[in-house]
Design a protein around this motif. Structure first.
Motif, PDB file in Angstrom:
ATOM      1  N   ILE A 104       0.839  -1.205   0.000  1.00 48.11           N
ATOM      2  CA  ILE A 104       0.000   0.000   0.000  1.00 48.11           C
ATOM      3  C   ILE A 104       0.873   1.253   0.000  1.00 48.11           C
ATOM      4  O   ILE A 104       0.675   2.180  -0.802  1.00 48.11           O
ATOM      5  N   LEU A 105       1.877   1.259   0.905  1.00 48.58           N
ATOM      6  CA  LEU A 105       2.748   2.441   0.980  1.00 48.58           C
ATOM      7  C   LEU A 105       3.521   2.613  -0.321  1.00 48.58           C
ATOM      8  O   LEU A 105       3.726   3.737  -0.793  1.00 48.58           O
ATOM      9  N   GLY A 106       3.930   1.502  -0.930  1.00 51.95           N
ATOM     10  CA  GLY A 106       4.638   1.575  -2.205  1.00 51.95           C
ATOM     11  C   GLY A 106       3.766   2.203  -3.284  1.00 51.95           C
ATOM     12  O   GLY A 106       4.214   3.092  -4.022  1.00 51.95           O
ATOM     13  N   VAL A 107       2.521   1.761  -3.364  1.00 55.25           N
ATOM     14  CA  VAL A 107       1.604   2.315  -4.369  1.00 55.25           C
ATOM     15  C   VAL A 107       1.373   3.802  -4.118  1.00 55.25           C
ATOM     16  O   VAL A 107       1.398   4.623  -5.048  1.00 55.25           O
ATOM     17  N   VAL A 108       1.189   4.142  -2.826  1.00 58.62           N
ATOM     18  CA  VAL A 108       0.976   5.553  -2.495  1.00 58.62           C
ATOM     19  C   VAL A 108       2.187   6.373  -2.924  1.00 58.62           C
ATOM     20  O   VAL A 108       2.057   7.469  -3.494  1.00 58.62           O
ATOM     21  N   TRP A 109       3.395   5.826  -2.686  1.00 58.99           N
ATOM     22  CA  TRP A 109       4.608   6.560  -3.082  1.00 58.99           C
ATOM     23  C   TRP A 109       4.683   6.717  -4.593  1.00 58.99           C
ATOM     24  O   TRP A 109       4.948   7.806  -5.104  1.00 58.99           O
ATOM     25  N   LEU A 110       4.421   5.641  -5.310  1.00 61.78           N
ATOM     26  CA  LEU A 110       4.482   5.705  -6.774  1.00 61.78           C
ATOM     27  C   LEU A 110       3.487   6.724  -7.318  1.00 61.78           C
ATOM     28  O   LEU A 110       3.772   7.442  -8.276  1.00 61.78           O
ATOM     29  N   ALA A 111       2.306   6.763  -6.697  1.00 62.85           N
ATOM     30  CA  ALA A 111       1.280   7.679  -7.201  1.00 62.85           C
ATOM     31  C   ALA A 111       1.606   9.119  -6.845  1.00 62.85           C
ATOM     32  O   ALA A 111       1.472  10.012  -7.671  1.00 62.85           O
ATOM     33  N   SER A 112       2.041   9.345  -5.606  1.00 60.88           N
ATOM     34  CA  SER A 112       2.135  10.733  -5.147  1.00 60.88           C
ATOM     35  C   SER A 112       3.547  11.294  -5.169  1.00 60.88           C
ATOM     36  O   SER A 112       3.726  12.495  -5.289  1.00 60.88           O
ATOM     37  N   ARG A 113       4.569  10.422  -5.029  1.00 58.43           N
ATOM     38  CA  ARG A 113       5.962  10.880  -4.898  1.00 58.43           C
ATOM     39  C   ARG A 113       6.098  11.906  -3.780  1.00 58.43           C
ATOM     40  O   ARG A 113       6.853  12.854  -3.892  1.00 58.43           O
ATOM     41  N   SER A 114       5.293  11.710  -2.725  1.00 55.25           N
ATOM     42  CA  SER A 114       5.366  12.658  -1.625  1.00 55.25           C
ATOM     43  C   SER A 114       5.562  11.878  -0.330  1.00 55.25           C
ATOM     44  O   SER A 114       4.724  11.050   0.039  1.00 55.25           O
ATOM     45  N   ILE A 115       6.677  12.143   0.325  1.00 52.70           N
ATOM     46  CA  ILE A 115       6.997  11.395   1.537  1.00 52.70           C
ATOM     47  C   ILE A 115       5.988  11.722   2.638  1.00 52.70           C
ATOM     48  O   ILE A 115       5.657  10.891   3.478  1.00 52.70           O
ATOM     49  N   LYS A 116       5.439  12.940   2.581  1.00 54.33           N
ATOM     50  CA  LYS A 116       4.463  13.343   3.589  1.00 54.33           C
ATOM     51  C   LYS A 116       3.213  12.458   3.524  1.00 54.33           C
ATOM     52  O   LYS A 116       2.713  11.966   4.535  1.00 54.33           O
ATOM     53  N   ILE A 117       2.727  12.252   2.311  1.00 53.87           N
ATOM     54  CA  ILE A 117       1.522  11.439   2.147  1.00 53.87           C
ATOM     55  C   ILE A 117       1.809   9.998   2.544  1.00 53.87           C
ATOM     56  O   ILE A 117       0.974   9.335   3.176  1.00 53.87           O
ATOM     57  N   VAL A 118       3.017   9.503   2.241  1.00 52.06           N
ATOM     58  CA  VAL A 118       3.368   8.128   2.603  1.00 52.06           C
ATOM     59  C   VAL A 118       3.381   7.960   4.122  1.00 52.06           C
ATOM     60  O   VAL A 118       2.809   7.009   4.674  1.00 52.06           O
ATOM     61  N   ARG A 162      -5.748  11.681  -1.148  1.00 47.33           N
ATOM     62  CA  ARG A 162      -4.481  12.404  -1.313  1.00 47.33           C
ATOM     63  C   ARG A 162      -3.623  11.758  -2.387  1.00 47.33           C
ATOM     64  O   ARG A 162      -3.020  12.449  -3.224  1.00 47.33           O
ATOM     65  N   ALA A 163      -3.575  10.419  -2.360  1.00 48.20           N
ATOM     66  CA  ALA A 163      -2.721   9.740  -3.343  1.00 48.20           C
ATOM     67  C   ALA A 163      -3.233   9.981  -4.766  1.00 48.20           C
ATOM     68  O   ALA A 163      -2.460  10.314  -5.666  1.00 48.20           O
ATOM     69  N   SER A 164      -4.569   9.875  -4.963  1.00 47.61           N
ATOM     70  CA  SER A 164      -5.074  10.015  -6.339  1.00 47.61           C
ATOM     71  C   SER A 164      -4.981  11.464  -6.803  1.00 47.61           C
ATOM     72  O   SER A 164      -4.711  11.734  -7.972  1.00 47.61           O
ATOM     73  N   LYS A 205      -2.230  15.476 -10.260  1.00 45.67           N
ATOM     74  CA  LYS A 205      -1.445  16.692 -10.413  1.00 45.67           C
ATOM     75  C   LYS A 205      -0.133  16.400 -11.113  1.00 45.67           C
ATOM     76  O   LYS A 205       0.337  17.171 -11.942  1.00 45.67           O
ATOM     77  N   ARG A 206       0.462  15.244 -10.751  1.00 45.60           N
ATOM     78  CA  ARG A 206       1.752  14.916 -11.334  1.00 45.60           C
ATOM     79  C   ARG A 206       1.635  14.680 -12.840  1.00 45.60           C
ATOM     80  O   ARG A 206       2.563  14.951 -13.595  1.00 45.60           O
ATOM     81  N   LEU A 207       0.460  14.186 -13.262  1.00 42.74           N
ATOM     82  CA  LEU A 207       0.242  13.969 -14.691  1.00 42.74           C
ATOM     83  C   LEU A 207       0.173  15.292 -15.442  1.00 42.74           C
ATOM     84  O   LEU A 207       0.325  15.343 -16.644  1.00 42.74           O
ATOM     85  N   GLN A 208      -0.105  16.367 -14.716  1.00 41.45           N
ATOM     86  CA  GLN A 208      -0.273  17.670 -15.350  1.00 41.45           C
ATOM     87  C   GLN A 208       0.974  18.514 -15.193  1.00 41.45           C
ATOM     88  O   GLN A 208       0.897  19.701 -14.935  1.00 41.45           O
ATOM     89  N   LYS A 209       2.122  17.895 -15.329  1.00 39.18           N
ATOM     90  CA  LYS A 209       3.385  18.578 -15.123  1.00 39.18           C
ATOM     91  C   LYS A 209       3.438  19.885 -15.907  1.00 39.18           C
ATOM     92  O   LYS A 209       3.878  20.907 -15.415  1.00 39.18           O
ATOM     93  N   HIS A 210       2.940  19.841 -17.143  1.00 38.48           N
ATOM     94  CA  HIS A 210       3.095  20.990 -18.030  1.00 38.48           C
ATOM     95  C   HIS A 210       2.354  22.222 -17.562  1.00 38.48           C
ATOM     96  O   HIS A 210       2.706  23.329 -17.901  1.00 38.48           O
ATOM     97  N   SER A 211       1.277  22.032 -16.766  1.00 38.63           N
ATOM     98  CA  SER A 211       0.491  23.212 -16.398  1.00 38.63           C
ATOM     99  C   SER A 211       1.019  23.867 -15.127  1.00 38.63           C
ATOM    100  O   SER A 211       0.614  24.966 -14.781  1.00 38.63           O
ATOM    101  N   GLU A 212       1.928  23.186 -14.434  1.00 42.71           N
ATOM    102  CA  GLU A 212       2.439  23.771 -13.193  1.00 42.71           C
ATOM    103  C   GLU A 212       3.473  24.853 -13.456  1.00 42.71           C
ATOM    104  O   GLU A 212       3.571  25.823 -12.738  1.00 42.71           O
ATOM    105  N   VAL A 213       4.255  24.645 -14.519  1.00 42.27           N
ATOM    106  CA  VAL A 213       5.370  25.546 -14.752  1.00 42.27           C
ATOM    107  C   VAL A 213       4.927  26.747 -15.565  1.00 42.27           C
ATOM    108  O   VAL A 213       4.827  26.681 -16.774  1.00 42.27           O
ATOM    109  N   GLY A 214       4.640  27.839 -14.909  1.00 41.46           N
ATOM    110  CA  GLY A 214       4.255  29.050 -15.625  1.00 41.46           C
ATOM    111  C   GLY A 214       5.510  29.765 -16.077  1.00 41.46           C
ATOM    112  O   GLY A 214       6.584  29.551 -15.526  1.00 41.46           O
TER     113      GLY A 214
END
Lengths: 372, 303
Positions: B75-89, B285-287, B292-301
């Protein structure tokens, strides 16, 4: 003048290339548009169609020849139908009646598959608001047309990189569009269109969303590229200065109908009606009219010609500056062959550069002084 | 009956309803007819739901029989893969550990399996239906009232036919959950695709994109944030529905909550309730981070 313009076109265009021919094009917007074509062709007005039948007349009886290898500008204010017209050329909008011929084929009669192939290989388009794909990088956006054609990235990437370089965006290949300024985004838009290597380039108010300086810059980029590529460009604009700067020929559209077609000089010097005269009033005529146009024929006999020589294609503004710099009153104008074809003096130039309309309505006191 | 009717004739006084007798006949007719049909086709219905039954059992067994630390690690592995956020893990780890400490691990696993299956089915159904709705105004206008019914009809009501058709158990539970959870997936997929910038679509058309190239290359990627919001909503609705589904024999946390209601076990009710909340927050939080991570292009203004 007509001579010079036909010369120019035959210089630019290889004989076997086809231009775009628009014949009797009508576009009526509304659920039963076909029903009203006849009535409109017989002279029903735009207002009558709108008030009585609730249909909007978008374009009426457009007849235009857009020659190959040239920039044809279609100019008009908002609501004149210019954006509707350009979308007919690649079938994004289908006409209610009429023909659009390219290479002897009518775009209107193409099947959906043929139309798709036509768009993939014969046309490319640049949009006012850039319309880049936000989730693709500059490189991926630039090769979009080739991706659609199913060309492998190993082949398309070098082509895309070449055009990114040509529009001056080297080093930005991996940026996303929203990391770029408007001017840079439109360079991507231009590179994307050029990568398609299509003969027809459709530019829908391509530079209108840009700041004036960047717009001038992009106009220069386009003219430089066109000098080399000789594409058949259809350029839409609402800006007469831009039209005069870019257009080999200019068509002025109003309320969905063509008001006048001609070169920039023709339109400025001989506006077809009051509407166009009103338009060209504010134009800097010194930048549009060429020395050859106002030159007086060479004097008869063995008279000495003025020493200062200017090319026939020089704008009056530039010619006047040259005369002023050398502190002379007249100059010899050279024809295309490089031989003298006429003479020009300060007085003729000034008269041609001043807008006739302004002399008519203003400065009464000056006239009175003259009279007195 | 019609006493206080200002002396009006009966027809105007009381709404002219069907007679009790005909209402009863109608009810009996529909109920019996429905039951007969179900009985007649019970073998086919069983056969049709068997793969679902198998899928549910396998997943539930996998969740409950695997040692807890392996499940936790996965579960923690999946959460990490999805979110890449240590806080959420870390948050997820704390939540799952608390669930284990209070003795709810196994019930939670049962619920997780159930929610996972229901969510997968809801996405698998909702995405294509949403795409169809975005492409056809007519289909959308037919679909819209159906979705309204699915979302507003009290879930207890459609549990009745579900139970009549499928009996008691996990399968009817999952079906009820899917009916409840799929509308946001459909609606948000439809909305996301319809909201894609018209100019970008026009550009794709102008370059000769086929409708499939437009769908996969432009419409779906650009509507992904909205679609991910739909996935998120679907998960949340599925979690909310497992409690109701426990009324038709679904085990897990929902069953405990149901028992707590019946017996007024205040503490058990809240512990199980909070366990559901913990799972919901982890999923959410994970989803969302994944979307958000899939939308990398819209974050960088640009600046």
């Amino acid at each position: 003048m007509t001579d010079s313009s036909t010369n120019a076109s035959s210089n630019n265009a290889p004989e076997n290339r086809s231009g775009i021919e628009i014949r009797h094009l009508y576009k009526i917007f509304g659920p039963n548009s076909e029903r009203y074509v006849d009535a409109v062709q017989k002279g029903m007005s735009k207002d009558e169609l709108n008030d009585k039948h609730n249909h909007v007349l978008g374009l009426q009886d457009i007849n235009l020849e857009l020659p190959p290898g040239q920039i044809s500008v279609i100019m008009g204010l908002s609501g004149s139908g210019k954006s509707t017209l350009i979308r007919h050329i690649n079938g994004l909008i289908m006409p209610t009646a009429g023909e659009i011929l390219y290479n002897g084929r009518d775009v209107m009669k193409m099947t959906p598959d043929e139309l798709r192939e036509f768009r993939r290989h014969e046309t490319a388009m640049v949009f006012q608001k850039f319309a880049l794909l936000p989730h693709r990088t500059v490189l991926e956006n630039t090769r979009y047309g080739l991706d659609i054609q199913g060309i492998a990235t190993s082949k398309s990437n070098p082509i895309a990189r070449k055009w990114i370089d040509r529009v001056g965006l080297s080093g930005y290949e991996d940026y996303y569009p929203n990391q770029l300024s408007g001017g840079m985004q439109q360079r991507v838009g231009l590179a994307r269109a050029l990568t398609n290597d299509a003969d027809i380039l459709l530019m829908d108010e391509a530079f209108s969303a840009l700041d004036p300086l960047i717009r001038m810059d992009m106009q220069k980029v386009l003219l430089d590229l066109q000098a080399e590529l000789k594409k058949t460009i259809v350029f839409i604009t609402h800006d007469l200065d831009e039209a005069l700067r870019l257009g080999d020929t200019i068509a002025i559209l109003r309320d969905g109908a063509v008001e006048q077609v001609g070169t920039g000089q023709e339109i400025v010097l001989r506006p077809a009606n009051d509407y166009i005269a009103e338009f060209v009033r504010e134009v800097n005529r010194g930048r549009v009219i060429r020395a050859a146009t106002v030159a007086t024929p060479l004097p008869e006999g063995d008279v000495a010609l003025p020493k200062l020589r200017v090319k026939g294609t020089t704008t009056l503004e530039l010619a006047a500056r040259k005369l002023a710099d050398k502190d002379v009153r007249n100059a010899t104008v050279l024809g295309k062959d490089g031989r003298p074809m006429g003479v020009i003096d300060m007085h003729t130039m000034l008269t041609a550069m001043v807008t006739p309309a302004e002399v008519d309505d203003g400065d009464d006191d000056l006239d009175e002084e003259d009279a007195a | 009956m019609a006493a206080s009717c200002w002396g009006l004739p009966e027809l105007l006084c009381e709404f002219p309803a069907l007679s009790d007798k005909s209402l009863r006949l109608m009810r009996l007719g529909i109920d019996n007819g429905f039951r007969d049909i179900v009985r007649h086709y019970s073998d086919q219905i069983d056969a049709a739901t068997r793969p679902l039954q198998w899928f549910l059992n396998t997943l539930e067994n996998a969740f409950t029989n695997t040692p807890w630390f392996i499940v936790l690690a996965i579960i923690l592995g999946v959460v990490w893969l999805a979110s890449r956020s240590i806080k959420i893990v870390i948050g997820s780890a704390i939540g799952m550990c608390l669930i284990g400490v209070f003795g709810l691990w196994e019930d939670t696993m049962t619920t997780l399996a159930m929610v996972a299956v229901a969510t997968l089915i809801a996405i698998a159904l909702g995405l294509p239906i949403g795409i169809l709705a975005a492409r056809s105004d007519r289909f959308q206008s037919v679909l819209s009232p159906v979705l309204d019914v699915m979302q507003t009809m009290p879930s207890f009501v459609y549990l009745i036919p579900v139970v009549v058709i499928f009996g008691i158990g996990k399968v009817p539970g999952v079906i009820a959950v899917v009916i409840y959870a799929v509308p946001p997936m459909i609606r948000l997929t439809n909305l996301g695709i319809r909201l894609v910038d018209k100019e970008v679509i026009e550009a794709a058309d102008a370059f000769g994109a086929s409708s499939r190239q437009k769908l996969w290359g432009v419409q779906l990627p650009l509507s992904l944030p909205t679609i991910m919001a739909g996935v998120n909503q679907t998960i949340m609705m599925a979690l909310a529905m497992v409690v109701v589904a426990s009324m038709v024999g679904v085990g897990g946390l929902g069953k405990n909550v149901l028992q707590a209601i019946n017996n007024q076990f205040f503490t058990i009710g809240f512990l199980n309730g909070f366990a559901l909340v913990a799972i919901a927050i982890i999923f959410d939080r994970a989803s969302q981070a994944f979307g958000k991570r899939l939308q990398k292009h819209s974050e960088v203004g640009h600046d």
